[in-house]
Design a protein around this motif. Structure first.
Motif, PDB file in Angstrom:
ATOM      1  N   VAL A  21       0.927  -1.240  -0.096  1.00  0.00           N
ATOM      2  CA  VAL A  21       0.048   0.167  -0.106  1.00  0.00           C
ATOM      3  C   VAL A  21       0.898   1.351  -0.064  1.00  0.00           C
ATOM      4  O   VAL A  21       1.434   1.183   0.987  1.00  0.00           O
TER       5      VAL A  21
ATOM      6  N   TYR B  55      -7.560   6.585  -5.888  1.00  0.00           N
ATOM      7  CA  TYR B  55      -6.897   5.413  -5.594  1.00  0.00           C
ATOM      8  C   TYR B  55      -6.958   4.289  -6.777  1.00  0.00           C
ATOM      9  O   TYR B  55      -7.985   4.339  -7.613  1.00  0.00           O
TER      10      TYR B  55
ATOM     11  N   ILE C 118      -9.633  -1.198   0.251  1.00  0.00           N
ATOM     12  CA  ILE C 118      -9.029  -2.334   1.198  1.00  0.00           C
ATOM     13  C   ILE C 118      -9.935  -3.428   1.504  1.00  0.00           C
ATOM     14  O   ILE C 118      -9.523  -4.754   1.458  1.00  0.00           O
TER      15      ILE C 118
END
Length: 173
Positions: A6, A146, A170
């Motif tokens: 990440v 993202y 996530i």
């Protein structure tokens, strides 16, 4: 279990102690030097990335565009350090727009392209009449978008996702 990296966004270097510690990592210092070479070749005003990253909070946090580029440079260095001891992860997640270490890690752009395309190089004052932006802008930079990339046979491909909330991305992974 899926192994994922990440890439944190703009605020990954907000603490001076963190900045001081990452500049001791050889791969990070190497990336800072490469970025400095690119900066110097483009005849930009004199600026030293290593001094900027090691500066106090008042200086570091006062220029959001340079802070963003510095964060991406450090993240690329940390990713290179990770690859020294581990195989490529199955999934990469992080900010996709602006100064994006994710785009370098997944092979979508080179490190030099990331540095050259940074908003840090752009003039802060408009040269044309002000126009409404096509995308939301906050403090002169775009809001974070993202993205997820999955490793398939040694190359990464982007996973389409309609989620914009990092926690939901996530959770879906």
């Amino acid at each position: 279990m899926i192994e994922a990296i990440v890439f944190n966004g703009l605020n990954s270097l907000d603490f001076q102690e963190v900045r001081n510690n990452v500049t001791r990592i050889p791969e990070v210092v190497q990336c800072i030097r490469k970025a400095q070479e690119v900066w110097d070749r483009l005849d930009q005003p004199h600026f030293d990335f290593l001094n900027f990253i090691g500066s106090d909070d008042r200086v570091f946090l006062s220029n959001i565009k340079l802070k963003s580029l510095a964060s991406a440079i450090v993240q690329v260095g940390l990713y290179e350090r990770y690859l020294r001891f581990h195989k490529k992860p199955e999934v990469l997640v992080g900010n996709y727009n602006g100064d994006s270490a994710l785009r370098v890690a997944c092979g979508e752009c080179s490190f030099e392209e990331m540095v050259k395309s940074s908003a840090s190089f752009k003039v802060t004052r408009p040269t044309a009449p002000l126009q409404i932006a096509d995308e939301p802008v906050l403090s002169g930079i775009s809001l974070t978008e993202y993205a997820i990339f999955k490793n398939s046979e040694e190359s990464y491909s982007k996973v389409e996702s309609e989620e914009m909330d990092f926690n939901k991305i996530i959770s879906n992974l």
